[in-house]
Design an enzyme around this catalytic site. Sequence first.
Site, PDB file in Angstrom:
ATOM      1  N   GLY A   1      60.529  26.881  43.222  1.00 23.03           N
ATOM      2  CA  GLY A   1      59.794  26.734  42.411  1.00 23.03           C
ATOM      3  C   GLY A   1      58.848  27.377  42.618  1.00 23.03           C
TER       4      GLY A   1
ATOM      5  CG  ASP B   1      70.442  20.524  37.632  1.00 28.06           C
ATOM      6  OD1 ASP B   1      68.999  19.598  36.921  1.00 28.06           O
ATOM      7  OD2 ASP B   1      71.138  20.458  37.498  1.00 28.06           O
ATOM      8  CG  LEU B   2      63.140  25.160  38.552  1.00 25.30           C
ATOM      9  CD1 LEU B   2      63.539  26.491  37.625  1.00 25.30           C
ATOM     10  CD2 LEU B   2      61.595  24.198  38.408  1.00 25.30           C
ATOM     11  CG  ASP B   3      63.944  28.126  41.252  1.00 22.61           C
ATOM     12  OD1 ASP B   3      64.760  28.870  40.905  1.00 22.61           O
ATOM     13  OD2 ASP B   3      63.098  27.668  41.760  1.00 22.61           O
ATOM     14  CD  GLU B   4      68.651  23.048  43.482  1.00 26.19           C
ATOM     15  OE1 GLU B   4      69.868  22.100  44.041  1.00 26.19           O
ATOM     16  OE2 GLU B   4      67.188  22.205  44.031  1.00 26.19           O
TER      17      GLU B   4
END
Length: 287
Positions: free
Chosen positions: A204, A229-232
């Site tokens: 994040g 999925d953010l940053d995943e």
Amino acid sequence: MMSEQHSATLLMSCPDQKGLVAAIANFLMTYNANILHADQHQDAGENLFLMRVEWDLDGFTLPMESFAAAFQPIADEHRMDWNVSLSSRKPRMAIFVSKYEHCLVDLLHRWRIGELGCDIPLVISNHEDCRRLVEFNGIPFHVVPVTRDNKAEAEAEQFRLLEEAGIDFVVLARYMQVLSADFVRRYPNRVINIHHSFLPAFDGAKPYHRAHARGVKLIGATSHYVTQDLDEGPIIEQEVARISHRDAVDALIEKGRDLEKVVLSRAVRWHVDNRVLSYCNKTVVFD
């Protein structure tokens, strides 16, 4: 150099079983292939076999336009997911950037001196800041402003630009916007991001500030494929630098910039060279 300029690369994965290497090697040998590089990996936990093989097309007797039809029976027999690429076709890369230019500068420099075997038909930004730099390199620069209220319209314009330019993959060189699920679906495992942290820690926003507050002794950068999925997404490359209690946030950011540009350029080069195979939300990066 001639073999590198006239080669084909097969990336494949399938359930692990005996005889896979022999099946691929025998198929290529049937058509007089000279294998230049071969690398493989068995993931016992997933019961998967993954392989990269590159061969010289000089003397290869199977026309590449007939390769898919000839290879498909072997792929079906072993339940392979596979794709083949030609060194003669440079992939077309679009770069997205906001205001931070260090990753963009590094990519353009490596592209200009021939380290990245790709074409860059355009750069897209949501700000004007990098225009002179991009146009100095002879690349069209497009500004598509993004606000909270116009994200759908902005992405529609981005899609239009990408399709007109025949883009194969997208690199987010510190592009400070979250892509929609529709964008990710259009380019699966073809959007490469640089995150200014050592994921999965400090995902994040403002990771350096949070790392400083936590008193960490190592900072890092992570390049990964973008997913919904953010940053995943599957991680391609990471690097770290040691810090101490004497380093303020500005020092962390300065050291982090060096990590970010190197990590992103490595990931882009490996993607361009067809060395990355993504599976189960992780990657194999072949030698």
